[in-house]
Design a protein around this motif. Structure first.
Motif, PDB file in Angstrom:
ATOM      1  N   PRO A 117       0.822  -1.216   0.000  1.00  0.00           N
ATOM      2  CA  PRO A 117       0.000   0.000   0.000  1.00  0.00           C
ATOM      3  C   PRO A 117       0.855   1.264   0.000  1.00  0.00           C
ATOM      4  O   PRO A 117       1.933   1.298   0.610  1.00  0.00           O
ATOM      5  CB  PRO A 117      -0.811  -0.135   1.300  1.00  0.00           C
ATOM      6  CG  PRO A 117      -0.876  -1.616   1.544  1.00  0.00           C
ATOM      7  CD  PRO A 117       0.441  -2.148   1.088  1.00  0.00           C
ATOM      8  N   TYR A 120       2.427   2.661   3.160  1.00  0.00           N
ATOM      9  CA  TYR A 120       3.664   2.054   3.645  1.00  0.00           C
ATOM     10  C   TYR A 120       4.871   2.832   3.128  1.00  0.00           C
ATOM     11  O   TYR A 120       5.857   3.038   3.848  1.00  0.00           O
ATOM     12  CB  TYR A 120       3.778   0.605   3.174  1.00  0.00           C
ATOM     13  CG  TYR A 120       2.898  -0.404   3.883  1.00  0.00           C
ATOM     14  CD1 TYR A 120       1.689  -0.040   4.457  1.00  0.00           C
ATOM     15  CD2 TYR A 120       3.278  -1.745   3.955  1.00  0.00           C
ATOM     16  CE1 TYR A 120       0.882  -0.965   5.079  1.00  0.00           C
ATOM     17  CE2 TYR A 120       2.483  -2.688   4.587  1.00  0.00           C
ATOM     18  CZ  TYR A 120       1.282  -2.295   5.142  1.00  0.00           C
ATOM     19  OH  TYR A 120       0.497  -3.218   5.774  1.00  0.00           O
ATOM     20  N   THR A 158      -4.389 -10.912   8.948  1.00  0.00           N
ATOM     21  CA  THR A 158      -5.144  -9.765   8.469  1.00  0.00           C
ATOM     22  C   THR A 158      -6.456 -10.190   7.821  1.00  0.00           C
ATOM     23  O   THR A 158      -6.619 -11.326   7.389  1.00  0.00           O
ATOM     24  CB  THR A 158      -4.324  -8.969   7.436  1.00  0.00           C
ATOM     25  OG1 THR A 158      -4.027  -9.813   6.328  1.00  0.00           O
ATOM     26  CG2 THR A 158      -3.035  -8.442   8.042  1.00  0.00           C
ATOM     27  N   ASP A 256      -3.184   5.575  13.934  1.00  0.00           N
ATOM     28  CA  ASP A 256      -4.044   4.527  13.387  1.00  0.00           C
ATOM     29  C   ASP A 256      -5.500   4.947  13.503  1.00  0.00           C
ATOM     30  O   ASP A 256      -5.914   5.540  14.496  1.00  0.00           O
ATOM     31  CB  ASP A 256      -3.840   3.213  14.142  1.00  0.00           C
ATOM     32  CG  ASP A 256      -2.585   2.484  13.694  1.00  0.00           C
ATOM     33  OD1 ASP A 256      -1.972   2.927  12.715  1.00  0.00           O
ATOM     34  OD2 ASP A 256      -2.220   1.479  14.328  1.00  0.00           O
ATOM     35  N   HIS A 259      -9.869   3.180   9.422  1.00  0.00           N
ATOM     36  CA  HIS A 259      -9.745   3.082   7.969  1.00  0.00           C
ATOM     37  C   HIS A 259      -8.285   3.140   7.516  1.00  0.00           C
ATOM     38  O   HIS A 259      -8.011   3.343   6.336  1.00  0.00           O
ATOM     39  CB  HIS A 259     -10.540   4.201   7.305  1.00  0.00           C
ATOM     40  CG  HIS A 259     -11.978   4.240   7.732  1.00  0.00           C
ATOM     41  ND1 HIS A 259     -12.893   3.277   7.373  1.00  0.00           N
ATOM     42  CD2 HIS A 259     -12.649   5.123   8.525  1.00  0.00           C
ATOM     43  CE1 HIS A 259     -14.059   3.557   7.907  1.00  0.00           C
ATOM     44  NE2 HIS A 259     -13.949   4.669   8.603  1.00  0.00           N
ATOM     45  N   GLY A 260      -7.354   2.950   8.455  1.00  0.00           N
ATOM     46  CA  GLY A 260      -5.941   2.970   8.097  1.00  0.00           C
ATOM     47  C   GLY A 260      -5.218   4.124   8.771  1.00  0.00           C
ATOM     48  O   GLY A 260      -5.789   4.870   9.567  1.00  0.00           O
TER      49      GLY A 260
END
Length: 301
Positions: A117, A120, A158, A256, A259-260
């Motif tokens: 992603p 990252y 995950t 965090d 939703h990410g």
């Protein structure tokens, strides 16, 4: 407005002029976006609209907008020019912004674009450019202190489930991120819950604790524990990474969310998370006490 009355120098550096026809970026990184945000802040503090700034400096208004939205690049020379026209006299901030403009975004993490992603990649770039890193984690061992098997345990759990190949790539990426530990100060505050949760099996959990102890021996790494029975700790609502910038205005928080991860840099947000980190440090055990605490956890396993 009359730019002469405001003391503006309307002579645009020649080098900056070469960028007027640069194509729009197809990919915008968090660092590039941050530079645009900071330039917009400087303009707004000067009391100028985008149209006023563009007219006074002889730019197309669309150019100001493109730079501030990071859709177009900007040279270090133009950053310095814009800062001078916005009456910014903070030399350290100006040079930090110029350094951001000079960074062409070709770090090692670009090898992973399209494989992990994009968030990252932004995190790896943030860690690489930080003067110091701080983190508080309540569920997982901090990523920069994880063993390879701990990572695999996390990534295989995950939802939705990752393929074996995706797990391998993310593990390699996280291991590469850990190289930053040899380059800058790293302060980790970890809740006891994170030390006790088993991402995989007993052996992985034990090896992980031993690895944290080993890493805490490094002179630039500090690990502190918040035990379950500490008084005066009501909890922190989110794990966080705090990246100290070259100047305090360029600090960044990664928090965090459901939703990410979200990158936060507004002054009020930075002040809040500085206070949060001070709070968890105030209730955490000292580094020596924390090492003793982790040793006891290992002996109990």
């Amino acid at each position: 407005m009359n730019p002469v009355k405001l003391g503006w120098d309307t002579r645009v550096p020649q080098l900056a002029g070469k960028q007027r026809n640069m194509p729009a970026r197809s990919i915008i990184t968090a660092r590039q976006e941050r530079l645009g945000v900071e330039l917009r802040k400087l303009r707004e503090r000067a009391g100028l609209t985008g149209r006023e700034a563009a007219r006074a400096m002889g730019f197309a208004e669309t150019r100001i907008s493109a730079v501030e939205s990071a859709r177009a690049g900007v040279s270090p020379e133009r950053v310095r020019y814009l800062a001078s026209q916005y009456a910014c006299d903070d030399a350290a901030l100006i040079e930090a912004l110029a350094a951001m403009a000079d960074d062409r975004g070709r770090g090692w993490w670009e090898e992973y674009r399209g494989l992990v992603p994009s968030g990252y990649l932004d995190l790896a770039e943030l860690e690489s450019d930080a003067a110091e890193l701080r983190t508080f984690q309540s569920v997982h061992i901090p990523a920069l202190l994880q063993t390879e098997e701990q990572m695999r345990g996390i990534f295989t759990s995950t939802v939705p489930k990752l393929s074996e190949q995706e797990v391998d790539v993310r593990v390699r990426f996280r291991l590469r991120r850990q190289e930053v530990l040899g380059e800058r100060s790293y302060k980790a505050v970890v809740h006891e819950a994170a030390l006790r949760i088993r991402a995989a099996d007993f052996k992985v959990a034990r090896d992980q604790l031993l690895h944290v102890l080993e890493q805490s021996d490094r002179p630039q790494v500090t690990v502190r524990v918040v035990p379950f029975d500490v008084d005066g700790f009501a909890g922190v609502d989110t794990p966080l990474v705090y990246a100290v910038g070259p100047v305090s205005q360029l600090d960044t928080v990664l928090a965090d969310t459901p939703h990410g991860g979200a990158f936060l840099d507004a002054e009020a947000q930075l002040n809040r998370y500085r206070a949060v980190f001070r709070m968890v440090e105030d209730v955490a055990l000292s580094p020596v006490e924390s090492r003793d605490f982790i040793h006891r956890l290992v002996q109990q396993m």
